[in-house]
Design a protein around this motif. Sequence first.
Motif, short mmCIF file in Angstrom:
data_model
loop_
_atom_site.label_atom_id
_atom_site.label_comp_id
_atom_site.label_asym_id
_atom_site.label_seq_id
_atom_site.Cartn_x
_atom_site.Cartn_y
_atom_site.Cartn_z
N ALA A 178 0.83 -1.20 0.00
CA ALA A 178 0.00 0.00 0.00
C ALA A 178 0.86 1.25 0.00
CB ALA A 178 -0.92 -0.01 1.22
N GLU A 179 1.89 1.26 0.80
CA GLU A 179 2.76 2.44 0.88
C GLU A 179 3.47 2.68 -0.44
OE1 GLU A 179 4.90 5.08 3.97
OE2 GLU A 179 4.37 3.05 4.59
N ALA A 180 3.92 1.60 -1.09
CA ALA A 180 4.61 1.75 -2.37
C ALA A 180 3.66 2.25 -3.46
CB ALA A 180 5.23 0.42 -2.78
N LEU A 181 2.40 1.82 -3.42
CA LEU A 181 1.42 2.30 -4.39
C LEU A 181 1.26 3.81 -4.30
CD1 LEU A 181 -1.39 -0.41 -4.14
CD2 LEU A 181 -0.12 0.17 -6.19
N VAL A 182 1.06 4.30 -3.08
CA VAL A 182 0.81 5.73 -2.91
C VAL A 182 2.08 6.55 -3.07
CG1 VAL A 182 -0.03 7.49 -1.33
CG2 VAL A 182 -1.21 5.30 -1.48
N SER A 183 3.16 6.12 -2.44
CA SER A 183 4.40 6.90 -2.54
C SER A 183 4.97 6.86 -3.95
CB SER A 183 5.43 6.38 -1.54
OG SER A 183 5.87 5.07 -1.88
N GLY A 184 4.78 5.74 -4.65
CA GLY A 184 5.29 5.66 -6.02
C GLY A 184 4.65 6.68 -6.93
N VAL A 185 3.34 6.88 -6.76
CA VAL A 185 2.66 7.90 -7.56
C VAL A 185 3.05 9.29 -7.09
CG1 VAL A 185 0.41 8.87 -8.14
CG2 VAL A 185 0.73 6.40 -8.14
N ALA A 186 3.06 9.48 -5.77
CA ALA A 186 3.35 10.81 -5.22
C ALA A 186 4.74 11.29 -5.63
CB ALA A 186 3.23 10.77 -3.70
N GLU A 187 5.68 10.37 -5.83
CA GLU A 187 7.05 10.75 -6.18
C GLU A 187 7.31 10.73 -7.68
OE1 GLU A 187 9.78 8.41 -3.86
OE2 GLU A 187 8.55 8.63 -2.06
#
Length: 411
Positions: A190-199
Amino acid sequence: MTAGSGVEVAASAFADDFAYDLDAPGEASGEALDLLLADLAGDQAGDLAADLAHDLAGAPVERPYEWLDALALALEHGVEPVLRRVAHPDPRIGRIAAHVLAYTCLDAAALAALLPRLLACFDRVEDETVRAALLLVISRAAGTSATSATADDPAARMLREWLAAADRPGLRLTAALALERGGAYDEAVAEALVSGVAEGGGAVLEPLAWAEWRSVEWLVAYAFEERAGWFGRRYAPSPERKRTRVAHILRLISEAPTQLAVEIAGGMLYDRPRSQPLAAALGRLLSHPEPALRSAALFGLARHYPPPEVVRDDLARAQSDPVIGWKASVTLGRMDDARALPALLTALPERRREVYIALRRMSAHAEVLLPAIQTRLAAPADELETYDLTQVLHEWEHPEEVPEHGWWLPY
C-alpha cells in the motif's frame, strides 16, 4: 491457437484486462505494434521498421485489428522471438513486446521455464519503462500470494526487492501493482502504491499500452477500491486485506495526506460499515490548510448519498470556506440540515443546478423554502427552471421517488 507457437491467447484475460476499452489499440500502442510486427517479419525487419516509422509520422492510421487479434498476430511468430524483442534498441518495440508477453496464456510450467530468461532480460535492458513492463510479466510467475520474498519463489523475491527501491519510484509502483494484482496486500504494498505515484513514478508507466486510456493515478485508485481494472483482477480481496487497506489509507490521510490518498479514501466510502473511520478523517481534512486537499476531501464525501453522518458538523463549519463553502452547503443540504438554508436561499435566484439537487432533500424545511420557490415560479427565467422547481415540490410530496444515488453531482 496461434500458428507454430503452441501458445494460446486467453480471451477471458483480454476481456478483463481491457474492460475500459475493448475496441482497438490506441495511436501510440498501435504504432508500436506495427513496428513489432515488422521487426518480427524477418530479414527486412530493419527497413520495414524504418519505413513504418516514416509513414506513421503523419496522420494516425486506422488499424483493422482489435487487441486480441493484435496479440495473436505477434504470437504467430512464437513466444521466443517476442521475448528477444523485449531488449530491442527501439524502446517502443521493447515495451510492446513485453505487453504481448503479459497477455500470453502460459501454464505454470511454461512460465517457470521462461522466468530465468525474463530475469536476465530485466537486468540487461536500460529503458526503465521496459523494465516496468517486464516486472508485470515476471509477476505472473510469482506464487498466488507472494506475501514474502521466499528463496523458492524468485519472482516474488524480486518484486519484494523492488518494492523497497527508494530511488526508483516507477519500478517501486510497478512492483506494488504487480503484487496487488496477484493477491498480495500489506502495508508495504500500500505504501509503495501511494508513494510511487506521489514521487512521480507514474511517468515511467504512462508510455505503456496499459495506461494509454487512463491515468496511472486512476489505475492505482482502482486497485485500492477493489474494482476490476488494469492488468486484470484475479483474486477477491479477503476481509483482512480490506481492513489493511482501510487502516493504511486512514493513517496516510491522518498523518501525511496526499491528494491521491484522499481520492482513494473517498472511493472506499462505498464500503460503509468498514470505512466510517475514513469518513471522519476526510471530514477533518475539510479544514486542512491546503485548498486542493480540502476540495478532494469534499468531493470524496459528496459523491455518496447520503453523505456520511459523521461529517455533518465538519460540513457546517466548512460553509464559510472561500474555496469549498458553496459545495459544503449543497452537501449539507442533501443531509436535510437547516444550517444550509441561508446559503441555498441566497443562491436560489442564481438558478445553479446544485440548488435544486439540495432542495430535493429538504422537505422538512418546506415552510421556510416554499415562499422563495413560489417567487421563482411566478417569474421563471425559462422552462428548465420551472421544471426543476416543480420537480422539487413533487418530490417533497413523494419522497419515495427521490433517487438514493448522488455520485453524479457536478463537483
